[in-house]
Scaffold this motif. Structure first.
Motif, PDB file in Angstrom:
ATOM      1  N   LYS A  32      23.644  38.736  27.249  1.00 18.93           N
ATOM      2  CA  LYS A  32      23.086  37.531  27.865  1.00 18.93           C
ATOM      3  C   LYS A  32      22.961  36.424  26.827  1.00 18.93           C
ATOM      4  O   LYS A  32      22.620  36.669  25.672  1.00 18.93           O
ATOM      5  CB  LYS A  32      21.705  37.811  28.470  1.00 18.93           C
ATOM      6  CG  LYS A  32      21.705  38.858  29.568  1.00 18.93           C
ATOM      7  CD  LYS A  32      22.411  38.361  30.810  1.00 18.93           C
ATOM      8  CE  LYS A  32      22.312  39.402  31.912  1.00 18.93           C
ATOM      9  NZ  LYS A  32      23.011  38.997  33.118  1.00 18.93           N
ATOM     10  N   LYS A  33      23.229  35.211  27.250  1.00 21.84           N
ATOM     11  CA  LYS A  33      23.044  34.053  26.382  1.00 21.84           C
ATOM     12  C   LYS A  33      21.569  33.673  26.426  1.00 21.84           C
ATOM     13  O   LYS A  33      20.952  33.715  27.483  1.00 21.84           O
ATOM     14  CB  LYS A  33      23.918  32.899  26.866  1.00 21.84           C
ATOM     15  CG  LYS A  33      25.394  33.243  26.816  1.00 21.84           C
ATOM     16  CD  LYS A  33      26.251  32.145  27.379  1.00 21.84           C
ATOM     17  CE  LYS A  33      27.697  32.594  27.377  1.00 21.84           C
ATOM     18  NZ  LYS A  33      28.625  31.500  27.661  1.00 21.84           N
ATOM     19  N   ILE A  34      21.030  33.331  25.271  1.00 23.85           N
ATOM     20  CA  ILE A  34      19.595  33.061  25.163  1.00 23.85           C
ATOM     21  C   ILE A  34      19.375  31.575  24.908  1.00 23.85           C
ATOM     22  O   ILE A  34      19.951  31.004  23.972  1.00 23.85           O
ATOM     23  CB  ILE A  34      18.965  33.884  24.028  1.00 23.85           C
ATOM     24  CG1 ILE A  34      19.211  35.376  24.265  1.00 23.85           C
ATOM     25  CG2 ILE A  34      17.474  33.574  23.911  1.00 23.85           C
ATOM     26  CD1 ILE A  34      18.931  36.236  23.047  1.00 23.85           C
ATOM     27  N   ILE A  35      18.549  30.966  25.737  1.00 21.99           N
ATOM     28  CA  ILE A  35      18.188  29.573  25.558  1.00 21.99           C
ATOM     29  C   ILE A  35      16.770  29.524  24.989  1.00 21.99           C
ATOM     30  O   ILE A  35      15.831  30.015  25.617  1.00 21.99           O
ATOM     31  CB  ILE A  35      18.243  28.798  26.889  1.00 21.99           C
ATOM     32  CG1 ILE A  35      19.676  28.805  27.440  1.00 21.99           C
ATOM     33  CG2 ILE A  35      17.727  27.373  26.699  1.00 21.99           C
ATOM     34  CD1 ILE A  35      19.807  28.201  28.825  1.00 21.99           C
ATOM     35  N   ASP A  39      25.660  33.268  37.929  1.00 18.64           N
ATOM     36  CA  ASP A  39      26.189  34.503  37.349  1.00 18.64           C
ATOM     37  C   ASP A  39      25.165  35.252  36.501  1.00 18.64           C
ATOM     38  O   ASP A  39      25.507  36.230  35.839  1.00 18.64           O
ATOM     39  CB  ASP A  39      27.438  34.190  36.509  1.00 18.64           C
ATOM     40  CG  ASP A  39      28.564  33.625  37.348  1.00 18.64           C
ATOM     41  OD1 ASP A  39      28.721  34.062  38.509  1.00 18.64           O
ATOM     42  OD2 ASP A  39      29.295  32.747  36.852  1.00 18.64           O
ATOM     43  N   ASP A  40      23.912  34.778  36.496  1.00 19.56           N
ATOM     44  CA  ASP A  40      22.832  35.411  35.732  1.00 19.56           C
ATOM     45  C   ASP A  40      23.218  35.620  34.261  1.00 19.56           C
ATOM     46  O   ASP A  40      23.064  36.694  33.711  1.00 19.56           O
ATOM     47  CB  ASP A  40      22.427  36.736  36.383  1.00 19.56           C
ATOM     48  CG  ASP A  40      21.123  37.272  35.834  1.00 19.56           C
ATOM     49  OD1 ASP A  40      20.239  36.462  35.482  1.00 19.56           O
ATOM     50  OD2 ASP A  40      20.981  38.510  35.734  1.00 19.56           O
ATOM     51  N   GLU A  90      24.443  32.857  21.561  1.00 20.35           N
ATOM     52  CA  GLU A  90      25.368  33.789  22.189  1.00 20.35           C
ATOM     53  C   GLU A  90      25.407  35.002  21.267  1.00 20.35           C
ATOM     54  O   GLU A  90      26.056  34.957  20.223  1.00 20.35           O
ATOM     55  CB  GLU A  90      26.753  33.173  22.351  1.00 20.35           C
ATOM     56  CG  GLU A  90      26.807  32.085  23.388  1.00 20.35           C
ATOM     57  CD  GLU A  90      28.223  31.710  23.772  1.00 20.35           C
ATOM     58  OE1 GLU A  90      29.043  32.616  24.007  1.00 20.35           O
ATOM     59  OE2 GLU A  90      28.490  30.505  23.834  1.00 20.35           O
ATOM     60  N   PRO A  91      24.693  36.069  21.636  1.00 24.01           N
ATOM     61  CA  PRO A  91      24.603  37.237  20.748  1.00 24.01           C
ATOM     62  C   PRO A  91      25.969  37.724  20.277  1.00 24.01           C
ATOM     63  O   PRO A  91      26.924  37.779  21.051  1.00 24.01           O
ATOM     64  CB  PRO A  91      23.904  38.288  21.618  1.00 24.01           C
ATOM     65  CG  PRO A  91      23.101  37.468  22.576  1.00 24.01           C
ATOM     66  CD  PRO A  91      23.965  36.269  22.867  1.00 24.01           C
ATOM     67  N   ASN A  92      26.043  38.022  19.000  1.00 25.22           N
ATOM     68  CA  ASN A  92      27.249  38.521  18.349  1.00 25.22           C
ATOM     69  C   ASN A  92      28.393  37.514  18.342  1.00 25.22           C
ATOM     70  O   ASN A  92      29.533  37.883  18.080  1.00 25.22           O
ATOM     71  CB  ASN A  92      27.714  39.843  18.984  1.00 25.22           C
ATOM     72  CG  ASN A  92      26.639  40.887  18.956  1.00 25.22           C
ATOM     73  OD1 ASN A  92      25.970  41.090  17.938  1.00 25.22           O
ATOM     74  ND2 ASN A  92      26.425  41.551  20.074  1.00 25.22           N
ATOM     75  N   VAL A  93      28.101  36.244  18.664  1.00 24.47           N
ATOM     76  CA  VAL A  93      29.138  35.209  18.651  1.00 24.47           C
ATOM     77  C   VAL A  93      28.701  34.061  17.752  1.00 24.47           C
ATOM     78  O   VAL A  93      29.273  33.851  16.686  1.00 24.47           O
ATOM     79  CB  VAL A  93      29.450  34.683  20.079  1.00 24.47           C
ATOM     80  CG1 VAL A  93      30.496  33.576  20.035  1.00 24.47           C
ATOM     81  CG2 VAL A  93      29.913  35.823  20.978  1.00 24.47           C
ATOM     82  N   ALA A  94      27.705  33.290  18.196  1.00 26.01           N
ATOM     83  CA  ALA A  94      27.277  32.101  17.464  1.00 26.01           C
ATOM     84  C   ALA A  94      25.979  31.585  18.054  1.00 26.01           C
ATOM     85  O   ALA A  94      25.476  32.130  19.044  1.00 26.01           O
ATOM     86  CB  ALA A  94      28.352  31.012  17.572  1.00 26.01           C
ATOM     87  N   PHE A 119      12.822  35.888  31.191  1.00 25.45           N
ATOM     88  CA  PHE A 119      12.171  35.426  29.959  1.00 25.45           C
ATOM     89  C   PHE A 119      11.963  36.574  29.012  1.00 25.45           C
ATOM     90  O   PHE A 119      11.588  37.682  29.400  1.00 25.45           O
ATOM     91  CB  PHE A 119      10.839  34.745  30.304  1.00 25.45           C
ATOM     92  CG  PHE A 119      11.031  33.419  30.964  1.00 25.45           C
ATOM     93  CD1 PHE A 119      10.972  32.247  30.228  1.00 25.45           C
ATOM     94  CD2 PHE A 119      11.304  33.335  32.317  1.00 25.45           C
ATOM     95  CE1 PHE A 119      11.178  31.015  30.830  1.00 25.45           C
ATOM     96  CE2 PHE A 119      11.512  32.102  32.930  1.00 25.45           C
ATOM     97  CZ  PHE A 119      11.452  30.952  32.191  1.00 25.45           C
ATOM     98  N   LEU A 120      12.213  36.300  27.727  1.00 28.74           N
ATOM     99  CA  LEU A 120      12.088  37.335  26.700  1.00 28.74           C
ATOM    100  C   LEU A 120      10.705  37.298  26.070  1.00 28.74           C
ATOM    101  O   LEU A 120      10.051  36.315  26.025  1.00 28.74           O
ATOM    102  CB  LEU A 120      13.149  37.101  25.612  1.00 28.74           C
ATOM    103  CG  LEU A 120      14.587  37.009  26.115  1.00 28.74           C
ATOM    104  CD1 LEU A 120      15.523  36.649  24.958  1.00 28.74           C
ATOM    105  CD2 LEU A 120      15.023  38.298  26.762  1.00 28.74           C
TER     106      LEU A 120
END
Length: 134
Positions: free
Chosen positions: A5-8, A30-31, A64-68, A133-134
């Protein structure tokens, strides 16, 4: 934490930021996204892991986990690329020089409390949205 999941990360007391988060949630068909306030324990941990100083960037960050990770206007436009109705516009605006985009972004960020107001504390998600939410 879901690694795909992308984190904002957003300013949890900023009315503009909270409105933007609500917009993204509504249009995230697309969650793809999860959210955390910059001021939260999770937000501070994610910032520290990436050596991001909130003195320099205190409004929006897309991880973007493991990306940037992306900041400022690039973060906003990368988020927009994943939302129906904003994909084309966001993709086009990403072609503009980042330095130009960030001038506009910084003006809004600097004035966001004055123009949109500020909350006394971070938004508390409803039970229906709690998993986002994290």
């Amino acid at each position: 934490m879901e690694n795909y999941k992308k984190i904002i990360l957003f300013d949890g007391v900023c009315n503009l930021c909270n409105t933007t988060v609500q917009f993204v949630i509504k249009n995230d068909k697309d969650d793809l996204f999860r959210f955390s306030a910059l001021q939260s324990e999770t937000g501070r941990k994610l910032l520290a892991e990436r050596n991001i100083d909130t003195e320099d960037i205190d409004s929006i960050i897309l991880i973007e986990p493991n990306v940037a990770y992306y900041t400022k206007s690039t973060a906003a436009l990368e988020i927009g690329k994943n939302l129906k109705g904003l994909r084309t516009l966001s993709s086009i605006l990403l072609w503009l020089p980042e330095s130009f985009r960030n001038i506009v972004y910084d003006i809004v960020a600097k004035n966001r409390y004055k123009w949109y107001g500020k909350k006394e504390s971070c938004m508390i998600p409803t039970p229906k949205l709690k998993d986002k939410f994290l």
